[in-house]
Enzyme design. Structure first.
Site, short mmCIF file in Angstrom:
data_model
loop_
_atom_site.label_atom_id
_atom_site.label_comp_id
_atom_site.label_asym_id
_atom_site.label_seq_id
_atom_site.Cartn_x
_atom_site.Cartn_y
_atom_site.Cartn_z
N TYR A 12 54.28 27.60 42.08
CA TYR A 12 55.07 26.76 41.17
C TYR A 12 56.44 26.48 41.78
O TYR A 12 56.91 27.20 42.67
CB TYR A 12 55.23 27.42 39.80
CG TYR A 12 56.12 28.64 39.78
CD1 TYR A 12 57.50 28.53 39.60
CD2 TYR A 12 55.59 29.93 39.92
CE1 TYR A 12 58.32 29.65 39.57
CE2 TYR A 12 56.40 31.05 39.89
CZ TYR A 12 57.76 30.91 39.72
OH TYR A 12 58.57 32.01 39.71
N CYS A 13 57.07 25.41 41.31
CA CYS A 13 58.43 25.05 41.72
C CYS A 13 59.09 24.30 40.57
O CYS A 13 58.53 24.21 39.48
CB CYS A 13 58.42 24.23 43.01
SG CYS A 13 57.45 22.71 42.91
N THR A 14 60.26 23.74 40.80
CA THR A 14 61.05 23.14 39.71
C THR A 14 60.33 21.99 39.00
O THR A 14 60.11 22.02 37.79
CB THR A 14 62.40 22.64 40.24
OG1 THR A 14 63.07 23.71 40.90
CG2 THR A 14 63.28 22.12 39.10
#
Length: 318
Positions: free
Chosen positions: A176-178
């Site tokens: 996951y990331c922003t």
């Protein structure tokens, strides 16, 4: 609140990024928008702010373009601009991974997980959750149980994975990331590296936090954002603070840049400790001749020297 902050990206072909950037900058300025947008032959990656009316006009303008007709915008309400200027810059990549052999997410990327599916992955002991962001982003907030890669730049993530491959062998990997853009390319790279079961949080943390079912559950702390807000809340179920003050280790969610312009390290620090340690991360930075905190607060030479002794006390109690 009459302003909105938009976060968005799209992997698509842009034949002439330089000309596109020039035209796009003119459009954004004409609509009084502020933000940072990167464009390349592989697409667009942007975040900007403006009034609701101006941002709605921007989204309509983009959706009218065949290349961006289905582009998803993540929207936050705001009290004012989240940026000071407007930049649109042509780049080699819209997110810098600097691979020898590039990955095209339109052809190779991990399975998309909805927020609800991602929450199930968080609850699964046999799934490895990798945070694809930088260490300072992780330290302010992250999903419970996620692995923290020890990196300060996204381009260093592949090497970190190779060095720690044993941690993920034969397991399902979810990243996951922003907002999702980093994971599009990173998850594709994982597949090329031989990881067989790879998935990603579709739309990133920003989407997960607004989902009516998940409501940001299992997120601890705040989410770091690359604008003047610095951080935003994600978990609507329970509030926790995991960030720790650089100096005394107390709970803290306030990021500043080190006052030494040659350092600029981001540290979590209270207003009290920022003043006590002259806005710096270390003694050497605090005594730097161009210390921005000293200049901004018109601190005298005698007061400067006096506050430098606070670092002696810090070392005595370390």
């Amino acid at each position: 609140m009459n302003y909105q902050v938009l976060l968005y990206y799209k992997y698509t072909t842009i034949d002439d990024p330089e000309q596109f950037a020039q035209d796009h900058l003119a459009f954004c300025k004409a609509h009084h928008l502020k933000g940072r947008i990167l464009v390349s032959t592989e697409g667009i990656n942007g975040t900007l702010s403006g009034t609701k009316e101006e941002t709605e006009q921007y989204m309509a303008h983009m959706h009218a373009d065949e290349r961006f007709k289905d582009m998803v915008f993540k929207i936050d309400e705001a009290e004012g601009h989240a940026f000071k200027k407007m930049h649109v810059r042509p780049r080699k990549e819209i997110v810098a991974l600097d691979l020898e052999e590039d990955v095209d997410p339109r052809h190779t990327t991990g399975q998309y997980l909805s927020p609800v599916e991602f929450r199930k992955a968080l609850e699964d002991d046999d799934t490895v959750i990798i945070d694809a962001r930088n260490d300072y982003e992780f330290d302010l907030g992250h999903f419970r149980g996620a692995i923290r890669p020890n990196i300060t730049r996204f381009r260093d993530l592949p090497d970190w994975i190779k060095e720690n491959k044993a941690l993920f062998a034969d397991k399902k990997v979810v990243t996951y990331c922003t907002g999702g853009i980093r994971c599009e390319k990173f998850s594709g790279w994982l597949l090329k590296e031989g990881f067989e079961d790879v998935a990603q949080l579709h739309g990133g943390i920003a989407t997960y936090g607004k989902d009516p079912e998940t409501k940001g559950q299992y997120w601890d702390g705040k989410m770091y954002v690359f604008d003047d807000r610095i951080s935003v809340d994600i978990n609507q179920v329970e509030k926790t603070i995991i960030g720790k003050d650089w100096f005394d280790g107390k709970p803290c969610e306030r990021y500043i840049n080190c006052a030494n312009p040659e350092c600029n390290k981001q540290i979590l620090v209270s207003e009290e400790n920022e003043a006590k340690y002259l806005g710096a991360c270390s003694y050497d930075c605090a005594k730097h001749e161009r210390n921005r905190y000293v200049q901004a607060n018109n601190i005298s030479g005698n007061e400067w020297q006096q506050r430098l002794t606070n670092f002696d006390d810090l070392h005595q109690h370390a």
